[in-house]
Design a protein around this motif. Structure first.
Motif, mmCIF file in Angstrom:
data_model
loop_
_atom_site.group_PDB
_atom_site.id
_atom_site.type_symbol
_atom_site.label_atom_id
_atom_site.label_comp_id
_atom_site.label_asym_id
_atom_site.label_seq_id
_atom_site.Cartn_x
_atom_site.Cartn_y
_atom_site.Cartn_z
ATOM 1 N N LYS A 295 0.833 -1.190 0.000
ATOM 2 C CA LYS A 295 0.000 0.000 0.000
ATOM 3 C C LYS A 295 0.876 1.251 0.000
ATOM 4 C CE LYS A 295 -4.028 -1.889 2.415
ATOM 5 N NZ LYS A 295 -4.918 -1.743 3.608
ATOM 6 N N ALA A 296 0.459 2.202 -0.785
ATOM 7 C CA ALA A 296 1.173 3.481 -0.817
ATOM 8 C C ALA A 296 0.940 4.218 0.503
ATOM 9 C CB ALA A 296 0.694 4.323 -1.986
ATOM 10 N N PRO A 297 1.992 4.728 1.190
ATOM 11 C CA PRO A 297 1.826 5.388 2.497
ATOM 12 C C PRO A 297 0.864 6.564 2.452
ATOM 13 C CG PRO A 297 4.150 4.979 2.026
ATOM 14 C CD PRO A 297 3.397 4.702 0.769
ATOM 15 N N THR A 299 -1.658 7.383 0.091
ATOM 16 C CA THR A 299 -3.032 7.155 -0.370
ATOM 17 C C THR A 299 -3.612 5.820 0.064
ATOM 18 O OG1 THR A 299 -2.279 6.188 -2.453
ATOM 19 C CG2 THR A 299 -2.555 8.590 -2.392
ATOM 20 N N GLY A 300 -2.761 4.874 0.472
ATOM 21 C CA GLY A 300 -3.254 3.541 0.825
ATOM 22 C C GLY A 300 -3.620 2.704 -0.390
ATOM 23 N N LYS A 301 -3.313 3.189 -1.569
ATOM 24 C CA LYS A 301 -3.635 2.456 -2.801
ATOM 25 C C LYS A 301 -2.618 1.346 -3.048
ATOM 26 C CE LYS A 301 -4.446 3.130 -7.739
ATOM 27 N NZ LYS A 301 -4.509 4.114 -8.860
ATOM 28 N N VAL A 302 -3.107 0.196 -3.493
ATOM 29 C CA VAL A 302 -2.252 -0.941 -3.821
ATOM 30 C C VAL A 302 -2.067 -0.970 -5.330
ATOM 31 C CG1 VAL A 302 -1.979 -3.435 -3.764
ATOM 32 C CG2 VAL A 302 -3.021 -2.255 -1.823
ATOM 33 N N GLU A 303 -0.837 -0.830 -5.747
ATOM 34 C CA GLU A 303 -0.541 -0.864 -7.180
ATOM 35 C C GLU A 303 -0.545 -2.313 -7.688
ATOM 36 O OE1 GLU A 303 2.184 2.720 -8.594
ATOM 37 O OE2 GLU A 303 3.213 1.390 -7.191
ATOM 38 N N SER A 304 -0.903 -2.457 -8.927
ATOM 39 C CA SER A 304 -0.881 -3.783 -9.554
ATOM 40 C C SER A 304 -0.592 -3.640 -11.035
ATOM 41 C CB SER A 304 -2.212 -4.520 -9.344
ATOM 42 O OG SER A 304 -3.278 -3.840 -9.990
ATOM 43 N N LEU A 330 5.087 -10.356 -18.169
ATOM 44 C CA LEU A 330 4.551 -9.432 -17.187
ATOM 45 C C LEU A 330 5.719 -8.615 -16.644
ATOM 46 C CD1 LEU A 330 2.295 -8.382 -15.267
ATOM 47 C CD2 LEU A 330 2.959 -10.218 -13.693
ATOM 48 N N GLY A 331 5.688 -7.312 -16.841
ATOM 49 C CA GLY A 331 6.750 -6.448 -16.342
ATOM 50 C C GLY A 331 6.400 -5.915 -14.956
ATOM 51 N N VAL A 332 7.120 -6.344 -13.934
ATOM 52 C CA VAL A 332 6.840 -5.949 -12.553
ATOM 53 C C VAL A 332 7.848 -4.886 -12.129
ATOM 54 C CG1 VAL A 332 6.592 -6.739 -10.177
ATOM 55 C CG2 VAL A 332 5.970 -8.271 -12.076
ATOM 56 N N PRO A 333 7.401 -3.639 -11.823
ATOM 57 C CA PRO A 333 8.339 -2.605 -11.362
ATOM 58 C C PRO A 333 9.069 -3.062 -10.094
ATOM 59 C CG PRO A 333 6.214 -1.647 -11.930
ATOM 60 C CD PRO A 333 6.029 -3.130 -11.962
ATOM 61 N N ARG A 334 10.320 -2.735 -10.024
ATOM 62 C CA ARG A 334 11.133 -3.184 -8.892
ATOM 63 C C ARG A 334 10.586 -2.680 -7.563
ATOM 64 N NH1 ARG A 334 17.302 -1.762 -9.486
ATOM 65 N NH2 ARG A 334 16.387 0.323 -9.316
ATOM 66 N N LYS A 335 9.962 -1.522 -7.541
ATOM 67 C CA LYS A 335 9.424 -0.970 -6.295
ATOM 68 C C LYS A 335 8.279 -1.806 -5.730
ATOM 69 C CE LYS A 335 6.053 2.189 -8.390
ATOM 70 N NZ LYS A 335 5.576 3.599 -8.456
#
Length: 355
Positions: A295-297, A299-304, A330-335
């Protein structure tokens, strides 16, 4: 069936042949009455001589004829008939493979086959490309014209050999001229291990057992078509086996491959381990795969990130390369990698391709 090659270089086949008369073949030491021999009954009297019995080949059961006078003496009734296995027999013969190859293209002869009056043959493909019906081998020197040869058609159709991948578990027998075509798409065709320095090759089921055991010890997950499988893949792990049960009782092997996690975008692929020539039949499976991050600190949004793809075939575990222009990843960002172990949270759903 093909019996293997011999020291002389001639292959051996089992040839199936049928007797039009339905009678067993003659054997050494046997004597059969001919039309010129006297009848067992002369002047109304039965002959006291014993009838000669013809020995049957071992393992064959043949129908035995009983004269009418013997049937009456036994009280009548139907003649007991045993299996007429002698009407169809298999023999092993030795033949030069050159006899089963076209002299023009040197490929195995397959129907329709053409032959000139001298005996030169040509496969249907080569015959169709000739400018005239003149025999190619005779070269115009009193040579004949090609004509259909049903005898050779029947001969090559009966020349049956085992699959070239018999050692890897295939029990199929095919016509000699179809052996190469069958071998390229056979589900038992050997696939390579894919681990650096490992020379193992085997059928997909054998490859599964090899990779799951030491020293490779790949993780194995069971999947069901159309259902979502959730995985947590830690950083040291680059490959994982996904195994699905088919309707015929066989098991299909997929390889989940994770690329270099030091890259800004980590490539993740799924490939179906199949025979080297099976890819020509087109993709048979689809895959929907997505990864989720923390979760983003703010906004609390979970990226996918998500990819919906056709599953490519691979003749080696993890053989799909990241620089393959035709492959989908599937390209997964390192973050999006989680925690100190840099785990990757994946959801995978494999299905059968429609049509």
């Amino acid at each position: 069936m093909y019996g293997g090659s011999t020291e002389s270089g001639f292959p051996e086949w089992d040839w199936s042949s049928s007797s039009s008369s339905g009678l067993p073949p003659a054997f050494p030491g046997s004597s059969l009455p001919t039309s010129g021999e006297p009848s067992p009954m002369e002047n109304g009297e039965r002959s006291s001589a014993k009838r000669v019995r013809v020995p049957s080949p071992p393992g064959n059961r043949v129908k035995q004829e009983v004269p009418a006078w013997e049937e009456e003496a036994s009280g009548g009734g139907e003649t007991e008939a045993m299996d007429g296995a002698a009407a169809r027999a298999e023999v092993v013969v030795r033949i030069d493979k050159e006899m089963l190859h076209c002299p023009i293209c040197t490929l195995p002869l397959k129907p329709p086959i053409f032959q000139c009056g001298v005996g030169h043959t040509a496969c249907g493909s080569c015959h169709g490309q000739l400018p005239t019906n003149q025999c190619h081998s005779c070269d115009g020197g009193g040579g004949g014209l090609y004509g259909p040869c049903p005898v050779m058609d029947a001969l090559v159709a009966k020349a049956v050999v085992p699959c070239p991948h018999q050692a890897y578990g295939c029990r199929a027998s095919v016509a000699y001229y179809q052996a190469s075509e069958h071998g390229s798409t056979c589900p038992h065709a050997p696939c390579a291990c894919g681990e650096p320095g490992c020379a193992f090759v085997g059928s997909p089921p054998a490859l599964l057992a090899h990779l799951a055991a030491a020293p490779h010890s790949w993780a194995v997950e069971n999947v069901r078509y159309g259902e979502t499988l959730r995985l947590s893949v830690p950083e040291p792990e680059a490959r994982r086996l996904l195994v699905a049960d088919e309707d015929d009782g066989s098991r299909r092997v997929f390889v989940l491959a994770v690329g270099d996690r030091a890259s800004r975008t980590v490539p993740v692929s799924v490939a179906c381990v199949r025979a080297p020539g099976a890819a020509a039949a087109g993709p048979q499976y689809t895959c929907k795969m997505w990864a989720t991050g923390d979760k983003a600190p703010a906004t609390g949004k979970v990226e996918s990130v998500l990819v919906d793809m056709e599953v490519p075939s691979a003749a080696a575990a993890g053989a799909v390369a990241a620089d393959d222009e035709k492959a989908t990843f599937l390209g997964v960002p390192r973050k999006m990698l989680r925690g100190a172990s840099r785990q990757m949270l994946l959801s995978v759903r494999i299905g059968r391709a429609s049509g």
